[in-house]
Design a protein around this motif. Structure first.
Motif, mmCIF file in Angstrom:
data_model
loop_
_atom_site.group_PDB
_atom_site.id
_atom_site.type_symbol
_atom_site.label_atom_id
_atom_site.label_comp_id
_atom_site.label_asym_id
_atom_site.label_seq_id
_atom_site.Cartn_x
_atom_site.Cartn_y
_atom_site.Cartn_z
ATOM 1 N N ASN A 1 0.905 -1.411 -0.128
ATOM 2 C CA ASN A 1 -0.412 0.085 -0.142
ATOM 3 C C ASN A 1 1.321 1.337 0.228
ATOM 4 N N GLY A 2 2.005 1.090 -0.872
ATOM 5 C CA GLY A 2 3.071 2.693 -0.971
ATOM 6 C C GLY A 2 4.040 2.694 -0.085
ATOM 7 N N LEU A 3 4.002 1.096 0.815
ATOM 8 C CA LEU A 3 5.523 2.182 1.846
ATOM 9 C C LEU A 3 6.203 1.084 1.770
ATOM 10 N N SER A 4 7.501 1.745 0.675
ATOM 11 C CA SER A 4 8.515 0.517 0.095
ATOM 12 C C SER A 4 9.272 -0.331 0.648
ATOM 13 N N CYS A 5 9.585 1.311 1.595
ATOM 14 C CA CYS A 5 10.878 0.857 2.819
ATOM 15 C C CYS A 5 9.843 -0.077 4.057
ATOM 16 N N ALA A 6 11.416 -1.388 4.375
ATOM 17 C CA ALA A 6 10.500 -1.877 5.831
ATOM 18 C C ALA A 6 10.802 -1.258 7.296
ATOM 19 N N ASN A 7 11.801 -0.517 7.055
ATOM 20 C CA ASN A 7 12.263 0.287 8.101
ATOM 21 C C ASN A 7 11.590 0.987 8.597
ATOM 22 N N VAL A 8 10.975 1.607 9.730
ATOM 23 C CA VAL A 8 10.518 2.947 9.925
ATOM 24 C C VAL A 8 11.153 3.711 11.281
ATOM 25 N N VAL B 1 6.022 9.524 7.674
ATOM 26 C CA VAL B 1 6.287 8.622 8.169
ATOM 27 C C VAL B 1 7.895 8.814 8.524
ATOM 28 N N GLY B 2 9.386 8.114 8.663
ATOM 29 C CA GLY B 2 10.937 8.773 8.269
ATOM 30 C C GLY B 2 11.601 7.136 8.372
ATOM 31 N N THR B 3 11.669 6.943 7.549
ATOM 32 C CA THR B 3 12.214 5.590 6.877
ATOM 33 C C THR B 3 14.094 5.895 6.133
ATOM 34 N N ASP B 4 14.269 4.780 6.867
ATOM 35 C CA ASP B 4 15.739 4.156 6.014
ATOM 36 C C ASP B 4 15.449 5.201 4.346
ATOM 37 N N CYS B 5 14.771 4.906 3.634
ATOM 38 C CA CYS B 5 14.326 5.238 2.471
ATOM 39 C C CYS B 5 13.896 6.096 2.525
ATOM 40 N N GLY B 6 13.259 7.513 3.287
ATOM 41 C CA GLY B 6 13.098 8.453 3.083
ATOM 42 C C GLY B 6 12.102 8.872 3.325
ATOM 43 N N LEU B 7 10.994 10.338 3.250
ATOM 44 C CA LEU B 7 9.928 10.502 4.029
ATOM 45 C C LEU B 7 8.434 10.424 3.315
ATOM 46 N N TYR B 8 7.473 9.247 4.028
ATOM 47 C CA TYR B 8 6.451 9.097 3.265
ATOM 48 C C TYR B 8 5.353 9.829 4.005
ATOM 49 N N GLN B 9 4.392 9.945 3.349
ATOM 50 C CA GLN B 9 3.169 10.940 3.373
ATOM 51 C C GLN B 9 2.400 9.894 2.938
ATOM 52 N N GLY C 1 -5.931 6.081 3.450
ATOM 53 C CA GLY C 1 -4.930 4.409 3.690
ATOM 54 C C GLY C 1 -3.731 3.968 2.917
ATOM 55 N N ARG C 2 -3.430 5.352 1.850
ATOM 56 C CA ARG C 2 -2.436 4.656 0.965
ATOM 57 C C ARG C 2 -1.537 5.731 1.443
ATOM 58 N N VAL C 3 -0.609 6.058 0.268
ATOM 59 C CA VAL C 3 0.723 6.582 0.688
ATOM 60 C C VAL C 3 1.025 7.392 -0.428
ATOM 61 N N VAL C 4 0.725 8.346 -0.116
ATOM 62 C CA VAL C 4 0.645 9.627 -1.577
ATOM 63 C C VAL C 4 1.368 10.621 -1.870
ATOM 64 N N ARG C 5 2.863 10.049 -1.462
ATOM 65 C CA ARG C 5 4.061 11.102 -1.517
ATOM 66 C C ARG C 5 5.368 10.317 -1.214
ATOM 67 N N HIS C 6 5.964 10.397 -1.977
ATOM 68 C CA HIS C 6 7.284 9.898 -1.223
ATOM 69 C C HIS C 6 8.066 10.660 -1.705
ATOM 70 N N TYR C 7 8.952 11.143 -0.137
ATOM 71 C CA TYR C 7 10.039 11.824 -0.469
ATOM 72 C C TYR C 7 11.566 11.923 -0.913
ATOM 73 N N THR C 8 12.699 11.819 -1.097
ATOM 74 C CA THR C 8 14.127 11.197 -1.269
ATOM 75 C C THR C 8 14.612 12.139 -1.582
ATOM 76 N N GLN C 9 16.249 11.755 -1.999
ATOM 77 C CA GLN C 9 17.276 13.110 -1.743
ATOM 78 C C GLN C 9 16.870 13.378 -3.388
ATOM 79 N N ALA C 10 16.050 13.004 -4.249
ATOM 80 C CA ALA C 10 15.889 13.380 -5.547
ATOM 81 C C ALA C 10 14.897 14.746 -5.470
ATOM 82 N N ASN C 11 13.976 14.741 -4.181
ATOM 83 C CA ASN C 11 13.335 16.181 -4.078
ATOM 84 C C ASN C 11 14.075 16.669 -2.754
#
Length: 988
Positions: A510-517, A529-537, A543-553
């Protein structure tokens, strides 16, 4: 108050700062070993080095006047800096005026409001130079006690000697004594004088501190014995900043900053425990630039820079100088807030209590027995129940701590040990608002402790949680009473509904592609949600992730340890590369901060963050705690001047201040160096550049300050560069330079014009030559034709003479014999008819030779075949003849001339070669007709012009072939026969 330090290791030529000034956007520093120009990152040093350089390396004073000149006072006179070419002029070269100040040791320079330059020398007294009138007036001739001077806001000029203060009277043009000794009541020597915004004069002394003299002449003393006090009585320098504060530099006590509003001093001193303190307590010079930055020149340790916008962050760290405020350990594992107290867990120092109001630190580990392991050594888990009791936990136990009574009680863990580390805890409240249970997260999963029963519990009654209780859980977060969130390492995010007693999981499905929170924060219906793979909104309603922010952002790092929200609605994220301010409204990073901005380190720790009720944010990391008030941040609005600082061509330096640089064709490797003169966090200045004519658009250079171009073709270019400050405020006008790469001589317009003229002349000459060649060819063809015809006429005449002429002579004899008794008429008639018949045959043969009628009727191949047949029937010569793929019709000129060529070859063979056999072949290709001929005759010497016979046969052959624009190749040698190959174009 935090400082940045610049010394010899940063490029400063020498550590004693005699004076400082801002000029042409740069900062300039006078030292005992040269003049230093600083752009925020690098120093350029000017020293005595021949003509158009400084006259002495001892630089004692600097002045940037109102007319755009930089005055440099040295131990040997005055120099004026020429920024057009980066050289220095003497006083005479600049003003065409000889005066002894050209060679005098200069102690101080300052300018009054009329543009006059006041020059204090070390031993020749005071001089006033008026640039408009080009006059110099002396005062206090040969006095060596003058030390300083200033101009009050009213325009009054004041100078001081070691023992007296003088005011300049404009009407009389003289100085008048202020009788300062009667007001100061001290014999201490005077060091300097300056004015504040209230028109007070401040006089600093070497032994009695500083005196503030009001408009009425009343003097107020500040020293180590007064209230408020100074940290030292030897006040070496002073300055009034833009805010009206008075800065006093002392010899042994650092800085004393006077605040007129409170009438109190702020004290700033050197600390060997802080790299952000003053480099030393001996302050020699003070200066505030156009950005509001205060530069502190020390006696021997170089420069300290105080930037009020540079370090907005506070630090809580170990500090041996302040035991009451020191952390027990700089590795921070937990920050928990309760009222105005922070409870801090460390790696080796146990737990500590920090008061946000007093700044006092108390070690809790020292207040409880060492047997309370959860509060000693490593402390990772701190929480509080509804009664205000603190709870600490580790794998061994949970410990209850009463912050009022300062007593601890331990509840050991039961059963088999299942984990090494515990990471977090949460005291859950029931429907009455009282805490009922303590949930503890750790490496081995979730454990449960009953706060009413004081007993450890299992998860059997909560099967949904029992299913996930073995997960490696890093944090527990309860934003609302009905929902608890579990951040795991390896199993994503799990939500537990306390009312329904059900769980919901968020993974890659459901959109949270990183398992480490590692960090969680809920704002409204959004869970960040702060993870090892960036920030998730995460949208809780959807009931789902609408944005994923990484170094590209724009994130500096994708490991998000902690998330807090400030009072303006922005998010603050901690990571392995500092802190990030993120705007949910804009959906982008606002700004990144790192250790150079004053953070404890670039690396923070998982979920170690806390927001105080007053809006202060706290983040813990590997080197202490960083705290700040986001609402107190002020963006840097300064638009920095942009300068091209160096131009290099194959390691040869050129003046960067020129408007145009012209280079030769082989000088096509160019490097530009540039800078943006923002002195606040200069390492984060950014640049864009473009070489018009080469770069299609602006090159995003980031923090890089050079641009290289290689193998530039000849042409005219314009190099442009733009720069920004650390907050992204751009100077779009920037700086530029015209670059001209001259072409080689063969690429110049005049060479190309000459080449064009030569080409046109050559083409015209070729045209004339072609016309001449055609005319010559036509003349040659005409000559050949005439000669061939002449040869034909000669042969025709010879045939007529030798054949028909002889027969006619015989016929004449026969006719003259008519009536002769010796011959009967019948005999004469018979013989005459025979001669006539032979003559007719010869005429027919001759006509046939001139133009065989069979050529027109049967064509070339058949006509030659008939001729060959007659020769073979005569048995004089056996000829083998082949005609291969000859067309039915050929041009008449080709047929008649090739027939004559073949006829000539056969006749030459019959007459001269004594051959018995000959081979003749006619063949064609798509564009050529070939005649191949060979006989087995006696041959001849082919090197002789006309063959062995010396006749015209071979010449006739060559001339006829030439008429057809063909080629003729004849080979022969004595005894070896003769071969001939003739080729003619079919288009002829």
């Amino acid at each position: 108050m935090q400082f940045e330090h610049y010394g010899q290791s940063e490029g400063l030529s020498q550590g004693t700062i005699n004076d400082m000034v801002s000029y042409d956007g740069f900062m300039w520093f006078a030292t005992q070993d040269g003049l230093n120009r600083f752009d925020g990152l690098t120093f350029d040093v000017f020293r005595k080095a021949g003509p158009h350089s400084l006259n002495n390396n001892l630089i004692q004073t600097l002045l940037a006047d109102s007319r755009g000149r930089l005055w440099v006072g040295t131990g040997s006179g005055i120099n004026i800096y020429d920024r057009r070419d980066g050289t220095f002029q003497s006083f005479f070269e600049a003003f065409r005026l000889h005066h002894l100040i050209e060679r005098a040791a200069i102690h101080k320079l300052f300018e009054d409001k009329r543009g006059r330059i006041w020059i204090i020398t070390t031993s020749l007294g005071l001089f006033c130079f008026d640039p408009a009138r080009r006059t110099v007036r002396p005062f206090f001739a040969n006095d060596n006690t003058l030390v300083s001077g200033c101009v009050k806001p009213s325009g009054e000029v004041w100078v001081v000697m070691l023992n007296e203060l003088f005011r300049y009277d404009e009407r009389s043009g003289t100085f008048r004594s202020a009788q300062i000794r009667q007001k100061l009541h001290t014999n201490s020597l005077i060091r300097t004088v300056f004015s504040d915004k209230q028109a007070h004069l401040w006089v600093t002394t070497s032994e009695a501190g500083a005196f503030r003299i009001g408009p009425t002449g009343m003097a107020t003393q500040f020293s180590t014995r007064t209230t408020p006090y100074l940290t030292g009585n030897d006040v070496t320098t002073g300055m009034c900043d833009r805010a009206g504060r008075v800065w006093l530099g002392t010899r042994t006590g650092g800085l004393c900053i006077y605040h007129p509003g409170t009438q109190q001093f702020q004290y700033v001193r050197h600390s060997r425990y802080s790299r952000r303190s003053l480099a030393e307590d001996f302050v020699w010079q003070l200066y505030q630039d156009h950005q509001g930055i205060v530069w502190v020149g020390s006696s021997s340790q170089g420069i300290d820079k105080y930037d009020p916008q540079r370090f907005p962050f506070g630090l809580i760290q170990q500090n041996d100088e302040a035991p009451e405020a020191t952390l027990p350990d700089n590795m921070i594992f937990r920050i928990f807030g309760q009222g105005d107290n922070l409870y801090i867990g460390t790696e080796t120092g146990g737990a500590a209590q920090y008061s946000t109001t007093t700044g006092r630190m108390t070690s809790l580990a020292r207040l409880v027995p060492k047997s309370v392991s959860a509060m000693n050594n490593e402390t990772r888990v701190i929480t509080a129940d509804s009664d205000g009791q603190l709870w600490f936990a580790n794998w061994r136990e949970v410990a209850q701590y009463d912050p009022v009574r300062r007593r601890a009680r331990v509840y050991p863990a039961t059963g088999i040990r299942t984990q090494l580390y515990t990471y977090g805890a949460l005291a859950l409240t029931d429907s009455t608002g009282h805490s009922a249970e303590l949930w503890i997260a750790g490496q081995g999963g979730l454990t449960r402790f009953g706060l009413r029963t004081r007993q450890w519990k299992t998860w059997h009654d909560l099967p949904a949680l029992q299913a996930v209780s073995a997960y490696n859980t890093r944090l527990i977060y309860q934003p609302v009473r009905t929902m608890v969130w579990l951040g795991t390492l390896g199993n994503g995010l799990i939500g537990y509904d306390l009312t329904r007693r059900t769980t919901v999981s968020f993974t890659d499905k459901n959109g949270l592609s990183c398992a480490n929170v590692r960090g969680l924060l809920q704002t409204g219906s959004i869970l960040w949600v702060g993870t090892d793979c960036g920030l998730y909104q995460l949208d809780l309603r959807a009931g789902r992730v609408v944005r994923h922010y990484t170094q590209a952002n724009g994130l500096p790092n994708e490991v998000i340890y902690g998330i807090l929200s400030d009072n303006q609605g922005d998010l603050w994220l901690s990571s392995n590369q500092g802190l990030t301010r993120f705007s949910p409204r804009l959906g982008r990073v606002v700004k990144n901060y790192d250790v150079t901005d004053g953070l404890q380190s670039n690396e923070f720790n998982t979920n170690v963050c806390y927001k105080h009720t007053d809006g202060t944010l706290f983040f813990g990391g590997v080197n202490g705690i960083t705290y700040f008030r986001p609402d107190q941040f002020r963006p840097n609005r300064f638009v920095p001047p942009v300068k091209i600082t160096a131009v290099s061509v194959f390691d040869s330096a050129y003046n960067p201040n020129r408007q145009q640089l012209t280079l030769g064709p082989r000088q096509n490797f160019v490097q530009f160096a540039f800078t943006a003169l923002n002195f606040s966090n200069s390492t984060k200045n950014q640049f864009q550049y473009q070489l018009a004519g080469i770069d299609p658009g602006w090159v995003q250079a980031g923090h890089r300050r050079t641009a290289n171009y290689t193998n530039l073709p000849p042409g005219d270019y314009v190099f442009r560069v733009k720069g920004s400050n650390d907050d992204g405020i751009w100077n779009n006008r920037g700086a530029s330079m015209v670059l001209v790469i001259e072409p080689p001589f063969w690429g110049t317009w005049w060479f190309r014009l000459l080449l064009l003229l030569l080409l046109m002349g050559g083409m015209y000459g070729l045209y004339r030559y072609r016309i001449y060649a055609l005319q010559q060819r036509q003349a040659n063809e005409l000559t050949v034709t005439v000669r061939t015809q002449e040869l034909e006429r000669q042969r025709f005449a010879k045939e007529l003479h030798d054949g028909i002429g002889a027969n006619l002579s015989v016929l004449k004899l026969y006719l003259s014999a008519l009536g002769s008794p010796g011959m009967s008429v019948e005999a004469i008639r018979d013989r005459s008819l025979m001669v006539l018949s032979s003559s007719v045959s010869d005429v027919r043969s001759l006509v046939h030779d001139m133009h065989p009628r069979h050529l027109h009727e049967q064509g070339l191949a058949q006509t030659i075949a008939d001729m060959v047949q007659l020769l073979n029937e005569s048995r004089q010569l056996r000829v083998t003849y082949q005609a291969q793929n000859l067309p039915d019709t050929l041009p008449e000129a080709v047929e008649i001339n090739l027939f004559r060529v073949v006829q000539e070859l056969l006749q030459n063979t019959l007459k001269h070669a004594q051959a018995t056999e000959a081979m003749l072949t006619l063949r064609t290709t798509p564009d050529q007709l070939y005649v191949d001929y060979h006989d087995n005759g006696r041959g001849f010497d082919a090197t002789r012009p006309n063959g062995a016979s010396g006749g015209n046969g071979l010449l006739n052959i060559r001339q006829r072939v030439e008429l057809l624009k063909g080629n003729c190749h004849i080979t022969s040698s004595p005894g070896a026969g003769t071969s001939a190959t003739v080729s003619v174009p079919l288009a002829t």
